[in-house]
Design a protein around this motif. Structure first.
Motif, PDB file in Angstrom:
ATOM      1  N   GLU A 165       0.843  -1.201   0.000  1.00 53.61           N
ATOM      2  CA  GLU A 165       0.000   0.000   0.000  1.00 53.61           C
ATOM      3  C   GLU A 165       0.878   1.250   0.000  1.00 53.61           C
ATOM      4  O   GLU A 165       0.602   2.209  -0.721  1.00 53.61           O
ATOM      5  CB  GLU A 165      -0.892  -0.022   1.249  1.00 53.61           C
ATOM      6  N   LEU A 166       1.939   1.229   0.785  1.00 54.33           N
ATOM      7  CA  LEU A 166       2.846   2.377   0.827  1.00 54.33           C
ATOM      8  C   LEU A 166       3.560   2.564  -0.501  1.00 54.33           C
ATOM      9  O   LEU A 166       3.720   3.688  -0.978  1.00 54.33           O
ATOM     10  CB  LEU A 166       3.877   2.202   1.938  1.00 54.33           C
ATOM     11  N   ILE A 167       3.989   1.459  -1.087  1.00 46.84           N
ATOM     12  CA  ILE A 167       4.680   1.532  -2.378  1.00 46.84           C
ATOM     13  C   ILE A 167       3.726   2.087  -3.440  1.00 46.84           C
ATOM     14  O   ILE A 167       4.102   2.937  -4.247  1.00 46.84           O
ATOM     15  CB  ILE A 167       5.247   0.152  -2.766  1.00 46.84           C
ATOM     16  N   ALA A 168       2.479   1.638  -3.419  1.00 49.25           N
ATOM     17  CA  ALA A 168       1.476   2.130  -4.375  1.00 49.25           C
ATOM     18  C   ALA A 168       1.198   3.614  -4.154  1.00 49.25           C
ATOM     19  O   ALA A 168       1.072   4.379  -5.113  1.00 49.25           O
ATOM     20  CB  ALA A 168       0.191   1.321  -4.251  1.00 49.25           C
ATOM     21  N   PHE A 169       1.114   4.047  -2.888  1.00 45.75           N
ATOM     22  CA  PHE A 169       0.889   5.456  -2.580  1.00 45.75           C
ATOM     23  C   PHE A 169       2.046   6.303  -3.086  1.00 45.75           C
ATOM     24  O   PHE A 169       1.847   7.354  -3.692  1.00 45.75           O
ATOM     25  CB  PHE A 169       0.688   5.630  -1.071  1.00 45.75           C
ATOM     26  N   LYS A 170       3.261   5.813  -2.854  1.00 47.05           N
ATOM     27  CA  LYS A 170       4.444   6.539  -3.320  1.00 47.05           C
ATOM     28  C   LYS A 170       4.436   6.625  -4.854  1.00 47.05           C
ATOM     29  O   LYS A 170       4.726   7.671  -5.421  1.00 47.05           O
ATOM     30  CB  LYS A 170       5.707   5.850  -2.811  1.00 47.05           C
ATOM     31  N   LYS A 171       4.070   5.535  -5.518  1.00 48.76           N
ATOM     32  CA  LYS A 171       4.001   5.530  -6.982  1.00 48.76           C
ATOM     33  C   LYS A 171       2.932   6.520  -7.461  1.00 48.76           C
ATOM     34  O   LYS A 171       3.142   7.251  -8.427  1.00 48.76           O
ATOM     35  CB  LYS A 171       3.701   4.127  -7.501  1.00 48.76           C
ATOM     36  N   HIS A 172       1.800   6.565  -6.747  1.00 46.06           N
ATOM     37  CA  HIS A 172       0.734   7.516  -7.092  1.00 46.06           C
ATOM     38  C   HIS A 172       1.256   8.948  -7.004  1.00 46.06           C
ATOM     39  O   HIS A 172       0.998   9.766  -7.896  1.00 46.06           O
ATOM     40  CB  HIS A 172      -0.459   7.328  -6.159  1.00 46.06           C
ATOM     41  N   LEU A 173       1.998   9.270  -5.947  1.00 43.63           N
ATOM     42  CA  LEU A 173       2.562  10.611  -5.811  1.00 43.63           C
ATOM     43  C   LEU A 173       3.524  10.913  -6.966  1.00 43.63           C
ATOM     44  O   LEU A 173       3.528  12.014  -7.506  1.00 43.63           O
ATOM     45  CB  LEU A 173       3.286  10.757  -4.475  1.00 43.63           C
ATOM     46  N   HIS A 174       4.303   9.905  -7.341  1.00 42.64           N
ATOM     47  CA  HIS A 174       5.248  10.071  -8.443  1.00 42.64           C
ATOM     48  C   HIS A 174       4.492  10.312  -9.755  1.00 42.64           C
ATOM     49  O   HIS A 174       4.851  11.193 -10.526  1.00 42.64           O
ATOM     50  CB  HIS A 174       6.149   8.845  -8.559  1.00 42.64           C
ATOM     51  N   ASP A 175       3.430   9.541  -9.983  1.00 42.36           N
ATOM     52  CA  ASP A 175       2.640   9.687 -11.206  1.00 42.36           C
ATOM     53  C   ASP A 175       1.957  11.057 -11.288  1.00 42.36           C
ATOM     54  O   ASP A 175       1.708  11.559 -12.375  1.00 42.36           O
ATOM     55  CB  ASP A 175       1.577   8.585 -11.308  1.00 42.36           C
ATOM     56  N   GLN A 176       1.675  11.643 -10.132  1.00 42.49           N
ATOM     57  CA  GLN A 176       1.053  12.967 -10.088  1.00 42.49           C
ATOM     58  C   GLN A 176       2.084  14.085 -10.209  1.00 42.49           C
ATOM     59  O   GLN A 176       1.744  15.253 -10.163  1.00 42.49           O
ATOM     60  CB  GLN A 176       0.272  13.145  -8.770  1.00 42.49           C
ATOM     61  N   GLY A 177       3.358  13.693 -10.329  1.00 40.12           N
ATOM     62  CA  GLY A 177       4.419  14.681 -10.440  1.00 40.12           C
ATOM     63  C   GLY A 177       4.749  15.352  -9.120  1.00 40.12           C
ATOM     64  O   GLY A 177       5.336  16.423  -9.097  1.00 40.12           O
ATOM     65  N   GLU A 178       4.363  14.717  -8.030  1.00 38.96           N
ATOM     66  CA  GLU A 178       4.557  15.311  -6.708  1.00 38.96           C
ATOM     67  C   GLU A 178       5.680  14.643  -5.930  1.00 38.96           C
ATOM     68  O   GLU A 178       5.774  14.811  -4.719  1.00 38.96           O
ATOM     69  CB  GLU A 178       3.266  15.214  -5.898  1.00 38.96           C
ATOM     70  N   LEU A 179       6.521  13.864  -6.591  1.00 40.73           N
ATOM     71  CA  LEU A 179       7.529  13.110  -5.864  1.00 40.73           C
ATOM     72  C   LEU A 179       8.731  13.981  -5.544  1.00 40.73           C
ATOM     73  O   LEU A 179       9.396  14.504  -6.422  1.00 40.73           O
ATOM     74  CB  LEU A 179       7.959  11.882  -6.675  1.00 40.73           C
ATOM     75  N   ASN A 180       8.969  14.181  -4.288  1.00 42.36           N
ATOM     76  CA  ASN A 180      10.158  14.846  -3.779  1.00 42.36           C
ATOM     77  C   ASN A 180      10.388  14.298  -2.376  1.00 42.36           C
ATOM     78  O   ASN A 180       9.669  13.409  -1.933  1.00 42.36           O
ATOM     79  CB  ASN A 180       9.978  16.376  -3.776  1.00 42.36           C
ATOM     80  N   TRP A 181      11.375  14.832  -1.666  1.00 42.97           N
ATOM     81  CA  TRP A 181      11.667  14.266  -0.349  1.00 42.97           C
ATOM     82  C   TRP A 181      10.464  14.384   0.580  1.00 42.97           C
ATOM     83  O   TRP A 181      10.175  13.479   1.348  1.00 42.97           O
ATOM     84  CB  TRP A 181      12.901  14.917   0.261  1.00 42.97           C
ATOM     85  N   ASP A 182       9.709  15.492   0.515  1.00 38.30           N
ATOM     86  CA  ASP A 182       8.544  15.657   1.385  1.00 38.30           C
ATOM     87  C   ASP A 182       7.476  14.613   1.081  1.00 38.30           C
ATOM     88  O   ASP A 182       6.868  14.063   1.989  1.00 38.30           O
ATOM     89  CB  ASP A 182       7.954  17.060   1.256  1.00 38.30           C
ATOM     90  N   SER A 183       7.226  14.349  -0.182  1.00 39.78           N
ATOM     91  CA  SER A 183       6.211  13.348  -0.506  1.00 39.78           C
ATOM     92  C   SER A 183       6.710  11.953  -0.166  1.00 39.78           C
ATOM     93  O   SER A 183       5.933  11.093   0.231  1.00 39.78           O
ATOM     94  CB  SER A 183       5.788  13.436  -1.973  1.00 39.78           C
TER      95      SER A 183
END
Length: 112
Positions: A18-36
């Protein structure tokens, strides 16, 4: 007491996916950075809560409390990120956490 021998590595939690999927979702939304990354890592305290549930008995015997354990886990944020990025395995992660818990305990024991 050598804490590292008291703590057995629990099986990898299902919630980790679930955490990996959430992190991937943030990445797909272009929101991936250290805070996300931190947001994904600390989502519902899934990893620390799971470890605490499995290790609570042994840890409380040595003086660890939930707040003290969370403080300790804060120093493993980078390791949790590596776990979610699949750069390390669950076994490597738990071994690292057990080792540092043991080191913390050894530092706090009175020397004679």
């Amino acid at each position: 007491m050598i804490l590292i021998h008291e703590l057995t590595s629990p099986i990898e939690p299902i919630e980790l996916e679930e955490l990996i999927a959430f992190k991937k979702h943030l990445h797909d939304q272009g929101e991936l950075n250290w805070d996300s990354d931190s947001e994904a890592i600390w989502l519902k305290n899934i990893i620390p809560s799971y470890l605490w549930k499995n290790w609570k008995h042994a840890l409380t015997k040595t003086g660890f409390t939930w707040p003290k354990f969370l403080k300790h886990m804060k120093y493993h944020t980078r390791d949790m990120k590596r776990l979610l990025d699949k750069q390390i395995t669950w076994d490597v992660f738990t071994s690292t956490v057990k080792k540092t818990l043991d080191e913390d305990l050894q530092r706090t024991l009175p020397t004679n």
